[in-house]
Design a protein around this motif. Structure first.
Motif, short mmCIF file in Angstrom:
data_model
loop_
_atom_site.label_atom_id
_atom_site.label_comp_id
_atom_site.label_asym_id
_atom_site.label_seq_id
_atom_site.Cartn_x
_atom_site.Cartn_y
_atom_site.Cartn_z
N CYS A 19 39.37 41.28 39.06
CA CYS A 19 40.17 40.36 39.90
C CYS A 19 40.56 39.47 38.75
O CYS A 19 39.86 38.87 38.06
CB CYS A 19 39.05 39.55 40.90
N CYS A 21 42.29 36.70 40.04
CA CYS A 21 42.72 34.99 40.78
C CYS A 21 42.21 34.02 39.93
O CYS A 21 41.48 34.18 38.91
CB CYS A 21 41.94 35.28 42.20
N CYS A 24 38.45 33.88 39.69
CA CYS A 24 37.63 34.56 38.65
C CYS A 24 38.29 34.48 37.24
O CYS A 24 37.60 35.00 36.38
CB CYS A 24 37.96 35.95 39.10
N HIS A 229 34.66 34.36 45.70
CA HIS A 229 35.68 33.81 44.97
C HIS A 229 36.69 33.21 45.85
O HIS A 229 37.61 32.33 45.62
CB HIS A 229 36.36 34.77 43.90
ZN ZN Z 1 38.73 36.65 42.24
#
Ligand code: ZN
Ligand code: ZN
Ligand code: ZN
Length: 256
Positions: A19, A21, A24, A229
């Motif tokens: 991930c 994002c 993360c 998350h």
């Molecule tokens: Zn993430």
């Protein structure tokens, strides 16, 4: 009593593999969440709640001391996968593991070498003693009294634990009102809240966790755990919560 949140992440942990994002990729240690687990210390009694796949890494961060007991909430991998890593603690003393019957049965199936019949201990295997516990029936670890509370993880009945004025509940979707009396007088509640929005068949959301806590008038502080998350960056998400509600983070120490 001191409670250390060893892990506050949902089953995949945070960061999630692959991930990209902002959570993360965050460099804030509070955005790095190992699988959910906690250490409760009362006097010289040390009790671990759940023993997931990150257990070894979690314990490397703390001084190496004896563990008296492990309380298991349920059989899911993110709560039991680290049991084999209890081996070094068994060199200090035997570790007692407490769980309800379905968990005990499953562990005998999946990790038979860890929990052998008397006299047949596999060389080098951890010396772990499994004890079956039942919701509502309090038991002692040393002088510490623990009351198991039944909570529903979707359709699966699992356990939460009350120790004195603290209750630790993870992976809950709902709780029968018949259990509420067991939480009377609780002042510190550690409870799962997956994310803000949507819905989940077996986990409550953060809003549901806060609404649940309002049933108990003595609660002073609430700590949210088992978080994804999707909750956003810790420092941003914390600002969206009431003052007495804390988005738990790995390594957080709650002193009561
Ligand atoms: Zn993430
Ligand atoms: Zn879980
Ligand atoms: Zn679970």
């Amino acid at each position: 009593m001191k409670i250390t949140l060893l892990g506050t992440g949902t089953s995949q942990g945070v960061p999630v593999l692959g991930c990209q994002c902002e959570v993360c990729r965050s460099s804030d240690s509070r955005d790095k969440r190992l699988r959910t687990s906690a250490l409760v210390e009362i006097g010289d009694t040390r009790i671990l709640i759940d023993c997931g796949p990150d257990f070894r890494q979690q314990m490397l961060r703390l001084p190496f001391k004896k563990l008296d007991a492990v309380l298991l909430t349920h059989i899911h991998y993110d709560h039991v996968a680290g049991l084999d890593d209890l081996r070094p603690f068994c060199w200090i003393n035997a570790v007692n593991v407490f769980a309800q019957q379905d968990v005990v049965d499953s562990l005998h199936q999946t990790m038979p070498y860890c929990f052998p019949k008397a006299g047949t201990l596999y060389p080098g295997a951890p010396e772990l003693y499994l004890h079956t516990i039942v919701a509502h029936r309090s038991f002692n670890v040393g002088r510490v009294s623990i009351t198991p509370i039944q909570v529903m993880h979707g359709k699966l009945p699992i356990l939460g634990f009350r120790i004195d004025c603290m209750a630790y509940i993870t992976d809950m979707k709902s709780m029968s009102e018949a259990e509420y009396s067991l939480l009377e007088g609780v002042e510190f509640l550690i409870i799962n809240g997956l994310r803000w929005d949507g819905s989940h068949h077996s986990h409550q959301l953060i809003g549901e966790a806060i609404a649940f806590s309002r049933h108990f008038s003595d609660i002073k502080e609430v700590y949210i755990t088992h978080v994804t998350h999707e909750v956003g960056l810790h420092h941003t998400a914390q600002q969206l919560l009431p003052e007495h509600v804390h988005l738990g983070y790995d390594g957080e120490e709650i002193v009561i």
